[in-house]
Design an enzyme around this catalytic site. Structure first.
Site, PDB file in Angstrom:
ATOM      1  N   ARG A  42      52.243  53.270   2.327  1.00 27.34           N
ATOM      2  CA  ARG A  42      51.238  54.057   3.175  1.00 27.34           C
ATOM      3  C   ARG A  42      51.742  54.905   4.110  1.00 27.34           C
ATOM      4  NH1 ARG A  42      45.631  51.778   5.529  1.00 27.34           N
ATOM      5  NH2 ARG A  42      45.128  53.505   6.592  1.00 27.34           N
ATOM      6  N   GLU A  66      50.561  49.291   5.860  1.00 26.71           N
ATOM      7  CA  GLU A  66      51.729  50.067   5.857  1.00 26.71           C
ATOM      8  C   GLU A  66      52.897  49.182   5.955  1.00 26.71           C
ATOM      9  OE1 GLU A  66      50.928  53.632   8.297  1.00 26.71           O
ATOM     10  OE2 GLU A  66      52.893  53.756   8.732  1.00 26.71           O
ATOM     11  N   ASN A  95      51.497  59.736   6.367  1.00 30.02           N
ATOM     12  CA  ASN A  95      51.909  60.399   7.867  1.00 30.02           C
ATOM     13  C   ASN A  95      52.809  61.494   7.622  1.00 30.02           C
ATOM     14  OD1 ASN A  95      50.463  58.480   9.492  1.00 30.02           O
ATOM     15  ND2 ASN A  95      52.145  57.036   9.142  1.00 30.02           N
ATOM     16  N   HIS A  99      44.172  67.251  16.380  1.00 28.86           N
ATOM     17  CA  HIS A  99      45.084  66.516  15.553  1.00 28.86           C
ATOM     18  C   HIS A  99      45.559  67.226  14.116  1.00 28.86           C
ATOM     19  CE1 HIS A  99      46.794  62.831  13.531  1.00 28.86           C
ATOM     20  NE2 HIS A  99      45.899  63.189  12.536  1.00 28.86           N
ATOM     21  N   ARG A 130      35.307  39.066  17.721  1.00 31.91           N
ATOM     22  CA  ARG A 130      36.536  38.864  16.916  1.00 31.91           C
ATOM     23  C   ARG A 130      36.189  39.272  15.675  1.00 31.91           C
ATOM     24  NH1 ARG A 130      36.458  33.551  18.948  1.00 31.91           N
ATOM     25  NH2 ARG A 130      37.994  33.244  20.911  1.00 31.91           N
ATOM     26  N   LYS A 173      44.113  58.594  -1.202  1.00 34.26           N
ATOM     27  CA  LYS A 173      44.034  57.849  -0.073  1.00 34.26           C
ATOM     28  C   LYS A 173      43.823  56.328  -0.538  1.00 34.26           C
ATOM     29  CE  LYS A 173      43.796  56.793   4.657  1.00 34.26           C
ATOM     30  NZ  LYS A 173      43.572  57.206   5.875  1.00 34.26           N
ATOM     31  N   HIS A 225      53.011  64.050  10.446  1.00 28.28           N
ATOM     32  CA  HIS A 225      52.506  63.168  11.926  1.00 28.28           C
ATOM     33  C   HIS A 225      53.551  62.958  12.851  1.00 28.28           C
ATOM     34  CE1 HIS A 225      49.032  63.104   9.043  1.00 28.28           C
ATOM     35  NE2 HIS A 225      48.376  62.206  10.006  1.00 28.28           N
ATOM     36  N   GLU A 227      44.946  67.803   6.617  1.00 25.73           N
ATOM     37  CA  GLU A 227      45.081  66.475   5.964  1.00 25.73           C
ATOM     38  C   GLU A 227      44.555  66.698   4.378  1.00 25.73           C
ATOM     39  OE1 GLU A 227      46.196  64.166   7.383  1.00 25.73           O
ATOM     40  OE2 GLU A 227      45.475  64.035   9.496  1.00 25.73           O
ATOM     41  N   HIS A 256      52.212  64.172  16.190  1.00 24.62           N
ATOM     42  CA  HIS A 256      51.824  63.235  17.449  1.00 24.62           C
ATOM     43  C   HIS A 256      52.761  63.752  18.486  1.00 24.62           C
ATOM     44  CE1 HIS A 256      50.109  59.816  14.609  1.00 24.62           C
ATOM     45  NE2 HIS A 256      49.404  60.828  14.877  1.00 24.62           N
ATOM     46  N   LYS A 261      42.314  52.248   9.498  1.00 21.07           N
ATOM     47  CA  LYS A 261      42.985  52.356  10.538  1.00 21.07           C
ATOM     48  C   LYS A 261      42.360  52.451  11.707  1.00 21.07           C
ATOM     49  CE  LYS A 261      47.887  53.377   9.021  1.00 21.07           C
ATOM     50  NZ  LYS A 261      48.739  54.691   9.267  1.00 21.07           N
TER      51      LYS A 261
HETATM   52  P1  NAD Z   1      36.939  64.748  16.313  1.00 19.99           P
HETATM   53  O1  NAD Z   1      36.541  63.426  16.180  1.00 19.99           O
HETATM   54  O2  NAD Z   1      37.613  65.070  17.918  1.00 19.99           O
HETATM   55  O3  NAD Z   1      36.128  65.695  15.969  1.00 19.99           O
HETATM   56  C1  NAD Z   1      36.265  67.130  16.076  1.00 19.99           C
HETATM   57  C2  NAD Z   1      35.169  67.932  16.949  1.00 19.99           C
HETATM   58  O4  NAD Z   1      34.319  68.316  16.206  1.00 19.99           O
HETATM   59  C3  NAD Z   1      34.509  66.973  18.057  1.00 19.99           C
HETATM   60  O5  NAD Z   1      34.387  67.862  19.260  1.00 19.99           O
HETATM   61  C4  NAD Z   1      33.369  66.553  17.588  1.00 19.99           C
HETATM   62  O6  NAD Z   1      32.282  66.086  18.381  1.00 19.99           O
HETATM   63  C5  NAD Z   1      32.938  67.554  16.618  1.00 19.99           C
HETATM   64  N1  NAD Z   1      32.124  67.542  15.248  1.00 19.99           N
HETATM   65  C6  NAD Z   1      32.119  66.335  14.567  1.00 19.99           C
HETATM   66  N2  NAD Z   1      31.515  66.467  13.645  1.00 19.99           N
HETATM   67  C7  NAD Z   1      30.697  67.621  13.654  1.00 19.99           C
HETATM   68  C8  NAD Z   1      30.004  68.314  13.096  1.00 19.99           C
HETATM   69  N3  NAD Z   1      29.457  67.868  11.780  1.00 19.99           N
HETATM   70  N4  NAD Z   1      29.224  69.405  13.375  1.00 19.99           N
HETATM   71  C9  NAD Z   1      29.838  69.915  14.806  1.00 19.99           C
HETATM   72  N5  NAD Z   1      30.708  69.420  15.450  1.00 19.99           N
HETATM   73  C10 NAD Z   1      31.322  68.353  14.913  1.00 19.99           C
HETATM   74  O7  NAD Z   1      38.201  65.024  15.646  1.00 19.99           O
HETATM   75  P2  NAD Z   1      38.653  64.727  14.107  1.00 19.99           P
HETATM   76  O8  NAD Z   1      39.568  65.916  13.733  1.00 19.99           O
HETATM   77  O9  NAD Z   1      37.638  64.489  13.365  1.00 19.99           O
HETATM   78  O10 NAD Z   1      39.629  63.462  14.029  1.00 19.99           O
HETATM   79  C11 NAD Z   1      40.830  63.672  14.621  1.00 19.99           C
HETATM   80  C12 NAD Z   1      41.125  62.063  15.036  1.00 19.99           C
HETATM   81  O11 NAD Z   1      41.282  61.188  13.843  1.00 19.99           O
HETATM   82  C13 NAD Z   1      42.316  61.755  16.145  1.00 19.99           C
HETATM   83  O12 NAD Z   1      42.159  60.937  16.900  1.00 19.99           O
HETATM   84  C14 NAD Z   1      43.405  61.250  14.957  1.00 19.99           C
HETATM   85  O13 NAD Z   1      44.489  60.455  15.580  1.00 19.99           O
HETATM   86  C15 NAD Z   1      42.340  60.470  14.069  1.00 19.99           C
HETATM   87  N6  NAD Z   1      42.891  60.054  12.699  1.00 19.99           N
HETATM   88  C16 NAD Z   1      42.854  58.729  12.318  1.00 19.99           C
HETATM   89  C17 NAD Z   1      43.187  58.461  11.031  1.00 19.99           C
HETATM   90  C18 NAD Z   1      43.093  57.042  10.584  1.00 19.99           C
HETATM   91  O14 NAD Z   1      43.546  56.838   9.320  1.00 19.99           O
HETATM   92  N7  NAD Z   1      42.497  56.239  11.193  1.00 19.99           N
HETATM   93  C19 NAD Z   1      43.549  59.476  10.215  1.00 19.99           C
HETATM   94  C20 NAD Z   1      43.706  60.883  10.704  1.00 19.99           C
HETATM   95  C21 NAD Z   1      43.330  61.124  12.077  1.00 19.99           C
HETATM   96  N1  GLY Z   2      46.141  58.824   8.353  1.00 26.51           N
HETATM   97  C1  GLY Z   2      47.378  57.755   7.741  1.00 26.51           C
HETATM   98  C2  GLY Z   2      46.759  56.562   7.234  1.00 26.51           C
HETATM   99  O1  GLY Z   2      45.708  56.450   7.132  1.00 26.51           O
HETATM  100  O2  GLY Z   2      47.616  55.535   6.778  1.00 26.51           O
END
Ligand code: NAD
Ligand code: GLY
Length: 371
Positions: A248, A244, A252, A272, A128, A234, A255, A192, A259, A150
């Site tokens: 907030r 949100e 998006n 993404h 939890r 942010k 997005h 972003e 998405h 998030k």
């Molecule tokens: P990712 O986590 O898939 O990373 C991208 C690629 O780069 C992967 O293959 C990873 O292994 C590689 N990589 C990471 N760091 C590296 C480094 N330093 N050197 C070499 N390779 C590296 O993608 P991302 O773009 O980081 O994240 C996208 C995800 O984030 C999506 O799932 C999206 O929904 C999520 N997201 C979440 C929020 C949130 O607020 N929680 C906001 C935006 C996006």
């Molecule tokens: N990436 C959108 C949020 O964190 O609200």
């Protein structure tokens, strides 16, 4: 929703009463044990990473945490958006239970947004709730996903549909790790970064335009400013609306369309950030058709997104009724209310608004923006 954001500064803090935490930004942080000194004592740390990132950085992080925790465990997930699912999440719970991890165990998310979102969700649910730390290694994760709490996994019918709001205790943005990031991923992160300009800070949009070449060349000063300013904006938004309920949602921007592209093509086909980049272009066109911005603003955004190396034309998701398919996918969005899609639109440079739009106009935008 206009922004009154504090000026750029060295310290970025997420202010959420007892859930407040710092974001530390700079070079040589990940492997420095002093970075983690402020964390509460515990016996065990579990680093969650993936097959691409662990070989690059897990050893450094393990060594840095060695002075702080008796046991520093590592679990390595498969790499990719396609693995942001229940089955892979279960691997984190397997590691926690097989190693007898107690409720003080600290999880460290070492990777991009996929690892960060999954580790955060695991931390929110294990016993939890156990503490966790974000060590983002992509630009996208440093400027967005690691900040604000998030956490989620995908469902085949919708992106990030299963998750929780759960804040980390610390975010460590080590700028050095961006040097190993593939160019396509750097561009995805820039989507972003760009996002924050039109929704909240026109001066930052000007700065991004002036510094786009330096950002693409990974100039450390430019990257440091981009990460810091993005995190400040942010933090300003999340500090007012953690869960949100209103403001907030402006984060998006791009997005809703993005998405739909990601889930419509199958997770992992477009990154993404690529979906967000193209989605911002589509949302700008929709803003224009609703009379909220002029053609010059749309052109400015299209030009900047293209300069970042991101697609500005959307993919065709259906040869039968492409716009209809986009609309169907966009209805499965957390902002939808009673089946009505709500878009983040620009209502003036630097100001975003969340509202519905007539299907006919959305169809026109999709027809114009897809090839
Ligand atoms: P990712 O986590 O898939 O990373 C991208 C690629 O780069 C992967 O293959 C990873 O292994 C590689 N990589 C990471 N760091 C590296 C480094 N330093 N050197 C070499 N390779 C590296 O993608 P991302 O773009 O980081 O994240 C996208 C995800 O984030 C999506 O799932 C999206 O929904 C999520 N997201 C979440 C929020 C949130 O607020 N929680 C906001 C935006 C996006
Ligand atoms: N990436 C959108 C949020 O964190 O609200």
């Amino acid at each position: 929703m206009s922004a009154n954001i504090p000026p750029a500064g060295a310290q970025v803090q997420i202010n959420l009463a007892e859930r407040s935490y710092p974001i530390v930004i700079g070079p040589e942080l990940l492997g420095d044990s002093a970075t983690y000194r402020q964390l509460p004592p515990a016996t065990t740390a579990l680093i969650v990473s993936n097959t691409a990132v662990a070989p690059l950085y897990a050893r450094q992080l393990q060594a840095a945490l060695g002075g702080h925790y008796k046991k520093v465990l590592l679990t390595v997930l498969p790499d990719g958006e396609v693995y942001k699912d229940w089955q892979t999440l279960q691997l984190i719970f397997d590691a926690l239970l097989e190693n007898g991890c107690d409720r003080k165990t600290v999880l460290f998310a070492l990777g991009g947004g996929v690892v960060g979102d999954m580790t955060g969700f695991a931390a929110a649910s294990y016993m939890r709730g156990v503490p966790f730390v974000q060590v983002p290694t992509t630009l996208l994760a440093q400027v967005d996903s690691s900040v604000g709490g998030k956490t989620a996994i995908n469902h085949p019918l919708g992106k990030n549909m299963i998750g929780a709001f759960y804040q980390p205790q610390l975010v460590v943005c080590d700028l050095d790790v961006l040097n190993t990031l593939p160019a396509r991923e750097l561009s995805a992160g820039l989507a972003e970064v760009i996002k924050y300009g039109p929704i909240a800070d026109l001066d930052f949009l000007d700065w991004i335009e002036t510094n786009m070449d330096a950002l693409l060349a990974r100039d450390p000063v430019a990257l440091a400013h981009a990460v810091r300013r993005s995190c400040e904006i942010k933090a300003w938004v999340v500090g007012q609306d953690e869960r949100e309920q209103g403001l907030r949602a402006i984060l998006n921007f791009g997005h809703t369309f993005g998405h739909a592209i990601e889930s419509g093509l199958g997770y992992g086909e477009w990154l993404h950030g690529e979906g967000v980049g193209c989605g911002m272009v589509m949302a700008a066109h929709l803003s224009r058709r609703l009379g909220l911005v002029d053609d010059a603003f749309v052109e400015r955004l299209v030009h900047l997104v293209a300069r970042a190396g991101l697609p500005v034309k959307g993919p065709v998701l259906s040869s039968q009724d492409n716009a209809g398919r986009y609309l169907e996918l966009m209805r499965v969005d957390k902002k939808s209310e009673a089946g009505e899609i709500r878009f983040v639109l620009i209502e003036g440079p630097g100001r975003a608004v969340v509202r519905a739009a007539p299907d006919a106009l959305v169809r026109e935008v999709i027809d114009t923006c897809c090839r």
